[in-house]
Design a protein around this motif. Structure first.
Motif, PDB file in Angstrom:
ATOM      1  N   CYS A 300       0.822  -1.210   0.000  1.00  0.00           N
ATOM      2  CA  CYS A 300       0.000   0.000   0.000  1.00  0.00           C
ATOM      3  C   CYS A 300       0.861   1.268   0.000  1.00  0.00           C
ATOM      4  CB  CYS A 300      -0.983   0.004   1.169  1.00  0.00           C
ATOM      5  SG  CYS A 300      -2.364  -1.131   0.942  1.00  0.00           S
ATOM      6  N   GLY A 481      -0.818   6.047  -5.213  1.00  0.00           N
ATOM      7  CA  GLY A 481      -1.552   5.064  -4.419  1.00  0.00           C
ATOM      8  C   GLY A 481      -1.424   3.648  -4.943  1.00  0.00           C
ATOM      9  N   CYS A 530      -1.050   8.183  -1.571  1.00  0.00           N
ATOM     10  CA  CYS A 530      -2.316   8.919  -1.696  1.00  0.00           C
ATOM     11  C   CYS A 530      -2.176  10.377  -1.281  1.00  0.00           C
ATOM     12  CB  CYS A 530      -3.393   8.266  -0.849  1.00  0.00           C
ATOM     13  SG  CYS A 530      -3.927   6.712  -1.521  1.00  0.00           S
ATOM     14  N   HIS A 564     -11.686   1.468  -2.947  1.00  0.00           N
ATOM     15  CA  HIS A 564     -12.547   0.924  -1.909  1.00  0.00           C
ATOM     16  C   HIS A 564     -12.703   1.955  -0.794  1.00  0.00           C
ATOM     17  CE1 HIS A 564      -9.667   0.467   1.446  1.00  0.00           C
ATOM     18  NE2 HIS A 564      -8.835   0.644   0.455  1.00  0.00           N
ATOM     19  N   SER A 565     -11.979   3.074  -0.869  1.00  0.00           N
ATOM     20  CA  SER A 565     -11.769   3.873   0.332  1.00  0.00           C
ATOM     21  C   SER A 565     -12.488   5.216   0.292  1.00  0.00           C
ATOM     22  CB  SER A 565     -10.263   4.126   0.502  1.00  0.00           C
ATOM     23  OG  SER A 565     -10.052   4.985   1.595  1.00  0.00           O
TER      24      SER A 565
HETATM   25 NI1  CUV Z   1      -3.524   5.615   0.535  1.00  0.00          NI
HETATM   26  S1  CUV Z   1      -6.399   4.390   0.344  1.00  0.00           S
HETATM   27  S2  CUV Z   1      -5.879   1.190  -0.613  1.00  0.00           S
HETATM   28  S3  CUV Z   1      -3.184   2.393   0.693  1.00  0.00           S
HETATM   29  S4  CUV Z   1      -4.506   3.671  -2.376  1.00  0.00           S
HETATM   30 FE1  CUV Z   1      -4.143   1.844  -1.473  1.00  0.00          FE
HETATM   31 FE2  CUV Z   1      -3.011   4.083  -0.555  1.00  0.00          FE
HETATM   32 FE3  CUV Z   1      -6.290   3.220  -1.342  1.00  0.00          FE
HETATM   33 FE4  CUV Z   1      -5.375   2.521   0.894  1.00  0.00          FE
END
Ligand code: CUV
Ligand code: SF4
Length: 647
Positions: A300, A481, A530, A564-565
């Motif tokens: 990540c 990211g 990110c 996903h975030s």
């Molecule tokens: Ni901030 S937010 S999965 S590690 S890029 Fe990777 Fe990157 Fe998304 Fe999380």
């Protein structure tokens, strides 16, 4: 518990074959991972998916029925538009808070380093002077530590001040944007105040106006963009140095059978920097334990951070993090914060791997905790590396699956690095070669491919497909990211991938690359983690300023194919507030309100209120990556036309 026979061998989870091998191995061994858990709940809840489930008080949960059937209001009278907008704001808050904490911790780390009671020193002195100047801090005749302290205090002010605009917003935004934000009343004052206000307005019995709630989302976007992204990147560059061109490797072959393998996972690079340092210093101890040395690999965004600054190879993006353990060769996985699946602990218990948490507010039951603080960072890093070494003899050799394949990738494309490369072509006016290429149409526009991988998506597919479609059409692609992991693994960050570029783009990449002694620039430029989405934003701002236009006028787009975030959603909102079109390939959970969908996604010519009318860009939700790229290309051409650039 998944059984091997439940998974037919053609059921694919990833474009990266190595992870399919490991997934199958995990299934056969009865080891649960996110991929197997996702298959057990194949259909997500339709109410949550549409954003119409409200859990903001104990009278509920309430949910709005579909197609006009069932209740159309919650018990308190909140309608679908309010509930959807409020849920969206809740996601924004969550995303912005993560990045803002990242920024705050980095600011504190800079303060402590400046005051001398810390295991860190200021390495990016030039960046320090640059940021200080931007903040109006007098640097003449002052010691570096003194300036560092002033900068850190200015950063901390962005978590305290009660009036005016955030310092980091004034530092980085274009004046025209600030005027627009002021007029709409969405300019953030300080991070904590805005988050606290936003939490309050989403709570039961407060803000019930969907328009106002959506404006609140934009404020969170700005909090994220300036208090999270820019503040973190700037201060990390000051502490650890500005990233410069590096060459490294991706894919599971980076895990070495003969070495002590330590994975760093999470986001804030304070600890991972030290792990890298101490893994080098303690390699003799590893040799004494029978290993060939110590090998740090990244997962990540912590992975992205140490890749950008130290060329540390990357093992996995988000969705396959548990499977890295299934190689049987990981002595330790060290985690800090964010995107860490609790599931790693159970997987680790099937192997000799030790999960080590490091922050007081991120624990996982059953794992080891090594408390980390900046004044005992060296001690913590040594402890952790030694734990990993001690685990090396505990490997179960019959459980090992090793891979030999790695993919070379270039990274380290900070704006400073990009400008340096461009300077080789034009010393007086470094941006000119880039602007000329855009003006002539050799480069049609710029796209940032950002965000994550998502267990419910076929890993890497969306990220890679959008990138290839854009490259083919001569769009300059940058990435951050986990999407950067996807691109790197599939040759889009080495010279092999140049074949995917349109001819004129390839020509520009070659010209710039050769000026700095490479065969070419790679097809896509890795700009970092990110929080480093601040870097493409700064690049766009520099280009816009140089042209005397606004960022919203540029033929530039953002794309987030597999996220996903909530963090990715709020990053996207920051770009939307700057008038940049943003594509998301994963359901943003707003379909339960036609009103909210219209505001976010409709074009400027449509009736009613919408983002494009207010700012110049809109949200594009499209699951199909090929179609998404086509839409982005169309948007790029529209903006070129409006700017009067060649068609
Ligand atoms: Ni901030 S937010 S999965 S590690 S890029 Fe990777 Fe990157 Fe998304 Fe999380
Ligand atoms: Fe229901 Fe209103 Fe409570 Fe939400 S805030 S759970 S809609 S009563």
């Amino acid at each position: 518990m998944p059984k091997a026979q439940d998974h037919n061998h053609t059921q694919r989870i990833s474009l990266d074959h190595d992870f399919e091998v490991l997934y199958e191995k995990a299934c056969e061994a009865g080891i649960e991972t996110a991929f197997s858990r996702a298959k057990q709940t194949p259909v997500p809840c339709p109410f949550g998916s549409a954003g119409v489930c409200c859990r903001h008080c104990l009278e509920g949960p309430c949910r709005i029925g579909f197609n006009g059937k069932g209740p159309q209001e919650g018990i308190c009278g909140a309608n679908g538009d309010t509930i959807v907008a409020r849920n969206l704001l809740t996601m924004m808050i969550e995303g912005a808070a993560g990045h803002a904490e990242h920024g705050r911790e980095t600011a504190l780390a800079l303060l402590e380093a400046s005051e001398g009671n810390s295991d860190y020193q200021i390495k990016g002195v030039e960046k320090l002077y640059q940021v200080a100047a931007g903040l109006g801090i007098e640097t003449n005749g002052k010691a570096v530590e003194d300036i560092g302290k002033q900068v850190a205090l200015k950063a901390l002010e962005d978590f305290q001040k009660q009036a005016g605009a955030m310092n980091w917003l004034t530092l980085h935004a274009q004046q025209q944007s600030i005027d627009k934000w002021d007029e709409l009343g969405i300019t953030p004052v300080n991070v904590h105040l805005e988050i606290s206000k936003a939490v309050t307005r989403t709570s039961m019995g407060c803000d019930a106006d969907p328009v106002n709630l959506l404006l609140g989302c934009l404020t969170m976007g700005l909090v994220d963009g300036f208090g999270g992204l820019h503040l973190s990147s700037d201060l990390q560059d000051i502490l650890f140095g500005v990233p410069k061109l590096v060459k490294s490797n991706f894919r599971l072959g980076v895990i070495k059978k003969e070495m002590v393998n330590i994975a760093v996972h999470g986001h804030v690079p304070l600890l991972s920097e030290k792990i890298v340092e101490w893994s080098r210093k303690l390699s003799e101890e590893a040799k004494a334990a029978g290993a060939a040395g110590i090998n740090v690999v990244g997962i990540c965004c912590s992975g992205n951070e140490v890749l950008m600054r130290h060329g540390i190879p990357a093992a996995s993006s988000f969705s396959s993090q548990e499977l890295v353990i299934v190689t049987g060769m990981l002595e330790a996985m060290v985690v800090d914060v964010q995107c860490i699946m609790p599931g790693i602990q159970k997987v680790a218990e099937c192997y000799h791997t030790e999960i080590i948490t490091t922050l007081p507010y991120v624990n996982i039951a059953g794992s080891t905790h090594v408390d980390f603080h900046t004044d005992k960072a060296d001690k913590a890093a040594q402890d952790i590396v030694r734990k990993a070494i001690a685990n090396f003899p505990k490997r179960e050799h019959q459980k090992i699956t090793s891979f030999t394949g790695t993919v070379e990738a270039y990274a380290g494309f900070s704006n400073e690095q990009i400008i340096e490369a461009l300077s080789a072509l034009n010393k007086e006016d470094p941006l000119k070669p880039l602007l000329d290429a855009i003006a002539s149409g050799a480069i049609r526009g710029v796209a940032a491919i950002v965000g994550c991988t998502n267990v419910r998506e076929f890993q890497d597919w969306g990220n890679v497909t959008v990138a290839k479609e854009l490259l083919k059409n001569n769009v300059l692609v940058v990435a951050t990211g986990c999407s950067a992991h996807s691109l790197a693994k599939h040759n889009l960050m080495n010279m092999q991938g140049l074949e995917y570029c349109g001819e004129s783009l390839r020509g520009v990449l070659k010209a710039i690359g050769q000026a700095v002694g490479l065969e070419s620039l790679p097809p896509t430029l890795h700009m970092g983690s990110c929080v480093d989405n601040s870097r493409p934003a700064d690049l766009l701002t520099a280009v816009a300023n140089r042209l005397g236009v606004e960022v919203k006028d540029l033929p530039a787009v953002g794309s987030c194919p597999e996220t996903h975030s909530p963090k990715a959603l709020v990053i996207g909102t920051y770009f939307l507030a700057n008038g940049v079109d943003v594509h998301v390939g994963v359901n943003p959970q707003v379909s339960g309100s036609q009103f909210v969908t219209d505001v976010l996604c409709n074009g400027a010519k449509d009736d009613g209120l919408n983002l494009e009318k207010l700012f110049g860009g809109k949200l594009i939700y499209e699951k199909d990556p090929v179609k998404a790229a086509a839409i982005l290309l169309r948007r790029i051409e529209e903006k070129r036309l409006a700017l009067g650039l060649s068609s």
